[in-house]
Write a protein that holds these residues in place. Sequence first.
Motif, PDB file in Angstrom:
ATOM      1  N   ASP A 181     -16.759  71.246  22.926  1.00 28.42           N
ATOM      2  CA  ASP A 181     -15.525  71.582  23.000  1.00 28.42           C
ATOM      3  C   ASP A 181     -14.728  72.317  24.364  1.00 28.42           C
ATOM      4  OD1 ASP A 181     -12.617  71.104  22.873  1.00 28.42           O
ATOM      5  OD2 ASP A 181     -11.722  71.290  21.259  1.00 28.42           O
ATOM      6  N   PHE A 182     -14.875  71.869  25.699  1.00 30.94           N
ATOM      7  CA  PHE A 182     -13.979  72.931  26.164  1.00 30.94           C
ATOM      8  C   PHE A 182     -12.183  72.557  26.622  1.00 30.94           C
ATOM      9  CE2 PHE A 182     -18.259  72.426  27.941  1.00 30.94           C
ATOM     10  CZ  PHE A 182     -18.812  73.653  28.666  1.00 30.94           C
ATOM     11  N   ARG A 183     -12.212  71.856  25.429  1.00 32.53           N
ATOM     12  CA  ARG A 183     -10.713  72.155  25.365  1.00 32.53           C
ATOM     13  C   ARG A 183      -9.638  71.991  26.929  1.00 32.53           C
ATOM     14  NH1 ARG A 183      -8.308  77.325  22.989  1.00 32.53           N
ATOM     15  NH2 ARG A 183      -6.466  75.676  22.508  1.00 32.53           N
ATOM     16  N   TRP A 184     -10.465  71.327  27.647  1.00 25.61           N
ATOM     17  CA  TRP A 184      -9.602  70.626  28.875  1.00 25.61           C
ATOM     18  C   TRP A 184      -7.931  70.297  28.533  1.00 25.61           C
ATOM     19  CZ3 TRP A 184     -13.593  71.819  32.286  1.00 25.61           C
ATOM     20  CH2 TRP A 184     -14.323  71.382  31.483  1.00 25.61           C
ATOM     21  N   GLU A 185      -7.269  69.618  28.219  1.00 30.08           N
ATOM     22  CA  GLU A 185      -5.993  69.511  26.895  1.00 30.08           C
ATOM     23  C   GLU A 185      -5.177  70.145  27.195  1.00 30.08           C
ATOM     24  OE1 GLU A 185      -3.797  66.526  27.734  1.00 30.08           O
ATOM     25  OE2 GLU A 185      -6.314  65.668  28.559  1.00 30.08           O
ATOM     26  N   ALA A 186      -5.937  71.586  26.992  1.00 32.17           N
ATOM     27  CA  ALA A 186      -5.379  73.079  26.465  1.00 32.17           C
ATOM     28  C   ALA A 186      -5.308  74.187  27.388  1.00 32.17           C
ATOM     29  CB  ALA A 186      -6.307  73.662  25.543  1.00 32.17           C
ATOM     30  N   ARG A 187      -5.961  73.178  28.931  1.00 31.87           N
ATOM     31  CA  ARG A 187      -4.825  74.285  30.216  1.00 31.87           C
ATOM     32  C   ARG A 187      -3.910  73.761  30.544  1.00 31.87           C
ATOM     33  NH1 ARG A 187      -9.792  72.290  34.524  1.00 31.87           N
ATOM     34  NH2 ARG A 187     -12.178  73.017  33.207  1.00 31.87           N
ATOM     35  N   LYS A 188      -3.120  72.909  30.085  1.00 30.84           N
ATOM     36  CA  LYS A 188      -1.053  73.025  30.634  1.00 30.84           C
ATOM     37  C   LYS A 188      -1.058  73.638  30.115  1.00 30.84           C
ATOM     38  CE  LYS A 188      -2.020  67.348  30.318  1.00 30.84           C
ATOM     39  NZ  LYS A 188      -1.931  66.195  29.513  1.00 30.84           N
ATOM     40  N   GLU A 211      -3.806  71.573  40.212  1.00 30.96           N
ATOM     41  CA  GLU A 211      -4.477  70.243  40.482  1.00 30.96           C
ATOM     42  C   GLU A 211      -5.453  70.378  39.207  1.00 30.96           C
ATOM     43  OE1 GLU A 211      -8.156  67.884  43.773  1.00 30.96           O
ATOM     44  OE2 GLU A 211      -6.729  69.261  44.014  1.00 30.96           O
ATOM     45  N   ASP A 212      -6.055  71.421  39.300  1.00 34.89           N
ATOM     46  CA  ASP A 212      -7.576  71.987  37.673  1.00 34.89           C
ATOM     47  C   ASP A 212      -6.630  71.697  36.421  1.00 34.89           C
ATOM     48  OD1 ASP A 212     -10.800  72.121  38.317  1.00 34.89           O
ATOM     49  OD2 ASP A 212      -8.999  72.596  39.772  1.00 34.89           O
ATOM     50  N   GLY A 213      -5.046  71.189  36.209  1.00 35.94           N
ATOM     51  CA  GLY A 213      -4.997  71.358  34.781  1.00 35.94           C
ATOM     52  C   GLY A 213      -3.824  72.221  34.690  1.00 35.94           C
ATOM     53  N   PHE A 214      -4.055  73.822  35.324  1.00 35.25           N
ATOM     54  CA  PHE A 214      -2.916  74.535  34.755  1.00 35.25           C
ATOM     55  C   PHE A 214      -1.479  74.453  35.374  1.00 35.25           C
ATOM     56  CE2 PHE A 214      -7.784  76.641  35.512  1.00 35.25           C
ATOM     57  CZ  PHE A 214      -7.483  76.793  34.473  1.00 35.25           C
ATOM     58  N   GLN A 215      -1.089  75.188  33.965  1.00 36.48           N
ATOM     59  CA  GLN A 215       0.482  75.594  34.574  1.00 36.48           C
ATOM     60  C   GLN A 215       0.602  76.768  35.457  1.00 36.48           C
ATOM     61  OE1 GLN A 215       4.335  76.699  31.757  1.00 36.48           O
ATOM     62  NE2 GLN A 215       3.158  75.338  31.521  1.00 36.48           N
ATOM     63  N   PRO A 299     -12.636  78.095  39.831  1.00 34.01           N
ATOM     64  CA  PRO A 299     -14.445  78.728  39.147  1.00 34.01           C
ATOM     65  C   PRO A 299     -14.442  79.584  38.239  1.00 34.01           C
ATOM     66  CG  PRO A 299     -16.045  77.983  40.651  1.00 34.01           C
ATOM     67  CD  PRO A 299     -14.307  77.935  41.448  1.00 34.01           C
ATOM     68  N   LEU A 300     -13.864  80.751  39.031  1.00 30.59           N
ATOM     69  CA  LEU A 300     -13.995  81.821  37.897  1.00 30.59           C
ATOM     70  C   LEU A 300     -12.733  81.979  37.644  1.00 30.59           C
ATOM     71  CD1 LEU A 300     -14.584  84.887  38.017  1.00 30.59           C
ATOM     72  CD2 LEU A 300     -12.514  84.934  40.209  1.00 30.59           C
ATOM     73  N   VAL A 301     -11.756  81.388  37.639  1.00 31.83           N
ATOM     74  CA  VAL A 301     -10.775  81.228  36.995  1.00 31.83           C
ATOM     75  C   VAL A 301     -11.036  80.670  35.498  1.00 31.83           C
ATOM     76  CG1 VAL A 301      -8.528  80.545  36.617  1.00 31.83           C
ATOM     77  CG2 VAL A 301      -8.656  81.807  38.874  1.00 31.83           C
ATOM     78  N   LEU A 302     -11.483  79.242  35.788  1.00 30.31           N
ATOM     79  CA  LEU A 302     -11.665  78.601  34.622  1.00 30.31           C
ATOM     80  C   LEU A 302     -12.784  79.550  33.028  1.00 30.31           C
ATOM     81  CD1 LEU A 302     -13.334  75.192  36.220  1.00 30.31           C
ATOM     82  CD2 LEU A 302     -10.937  75.717  35.395  1.00 30.31           C
TER      83      LEU A 302
END
Length: 542
Positions: A181-188, A211-215, A299-302
């Motif tokens: 689980d990389f928790r993509w939804e949690a990026r929001k 674009e990658d889902g962050f606020q 990728p670094l921020v991810l």
Amino acid sequence: MRKKIGSALVVGAGISGIRSALDLAELGYQVKLIDRAPNLGGTLAQLDYQFPTDHCGMCKMLPLVERDSSSQYCLRKGLFHENIEIMLSTELVALEGEPGKFQATLRQKPAIVDPERCTGCGECSGVCPVEVADEFNAGLTKRKAIYLPVPHNIPNSYTVDLATCTLCGECEKICPTDAIDFRWEARKEFRILVVDDELIVRDSLKDWLTEDGFQVDAAESGPDALEKLTKQSYHLMLLDIKMPDMDGVEVLKRAKEMRPEVAVVMMTAYATVETAVEAMKIGALDYVLKPFDPDTLVPLVLKLYETVERSGEREMEVGAVVLAAGFGSYDPATGNNTYGYGEYPNVVTSIEFERLISGTGPNEGRLLRPSDGKEIGKVAWLQCVGSRDIQANADYCSSICCMFSIKEALLAKERTDGQVDAAIFYMDMRTFGKNFQRYREKAEKEYNVRFQRSRVHSVEPEGANGNLRISYTDLDGTGREEIVDLVVLAAGQRPPAGTEPLAEMTGVELNSWGFCQLQPFSLSRTAQEGVYVGGSFSGLRD
């Protein structure tokens, strides 16, 4: 099990840490056993054989009482004890208080794979596009970014190496048990503040990360950023160093006072890298160099997101601390490197040879040469590499090299039914332990292992066939040469990485070589009451 009488923290889950934890647990202490690695066992997990019996020695680590009810069966496969809580991928980041009432702060790396759901099927590894050197096999093989740290562990679950993972998500898609689980939804819910005086930088970063889902919010100056921090909290701040009115270092100081929990990454040009490094000393998590593009920055921020969001800090009270962080090994590629380590593939270290000859190694136990897979007919072990060497700042004997070289020579003889020519080039054979000299005589008289007292000058390639030429001087001062298939370097002991900050944190003194300084007439007590040292972390233990 008897009533618990106290608690202790053991730092390091190698052989000495496990032994310390088991002894304390059997006495009734509740033990927290931590290790920054994702697996138990330390160096010993890589070794199939130990002298003087040439068998696995970890079974000797079983509890000395209540053995049948301990649920132990093989410590190379796992550790189970009701009084021991194991926390892997975990580091000690702070220690305060006094003996009997220490407050320890632990930080655990994110767990992307749920060990309760992972069945070890390997489907995830099969689709992972990343290949890096496998630490377990000492870099002799490749592994994926999602991998088994120790192949023979039971139970065995995969782990994700965030330092090399591209976060492509293929492993998560194919996992049959939804253990990943990389928790993509949690990026929001992950808020990022970009602070830069250049509009194009602010807009670009905001577009890429949104674009990658962050606020993402943006601030054009230091004061603007501090004002935003007063209104709401952020998980991550990307902070430029060179700005008018207020530079990034000053913003960092004030931001940490206002929001100590915010992770800060400095953005800098080459001219201000030193400033960025200084900023890391006062609280910055990392720095990135300008100019950057989305393929490198995102990728670094991810990865920072995974680290910041999932790395949890845990505080606990413990009565005592045992430091059992093990040892490091000298890197023969450093210094003059007259032996060609890292240049010639058939020059290996002792740990690499252990993996070559292991049944779980790259050749499944067959003695084959790394360069071409050819069967090895002649092996030379070179002693005191990085030990008893003033130029390497190591005017000491590492105490272990003689015996593990003899052991490896015996294993090579046994594995080839005595066909391999095994020679040990040494200054002095220091077989000082119980039965060690008898073990050496067995190797020499029964197995015909050659012991060549000499000083080796250099190792060079012999033609293009992968063979190696050893140049040495014998006791008479005569220069000689010998051609071999494989050279094994007995690399000496060094303090493990992170020793200095760990010693400073715990109040432990270090000796001139960087190992922990023990109190006179003690094998475990340090200058800091309540903090003890176990095994090789105190220096030069066999």
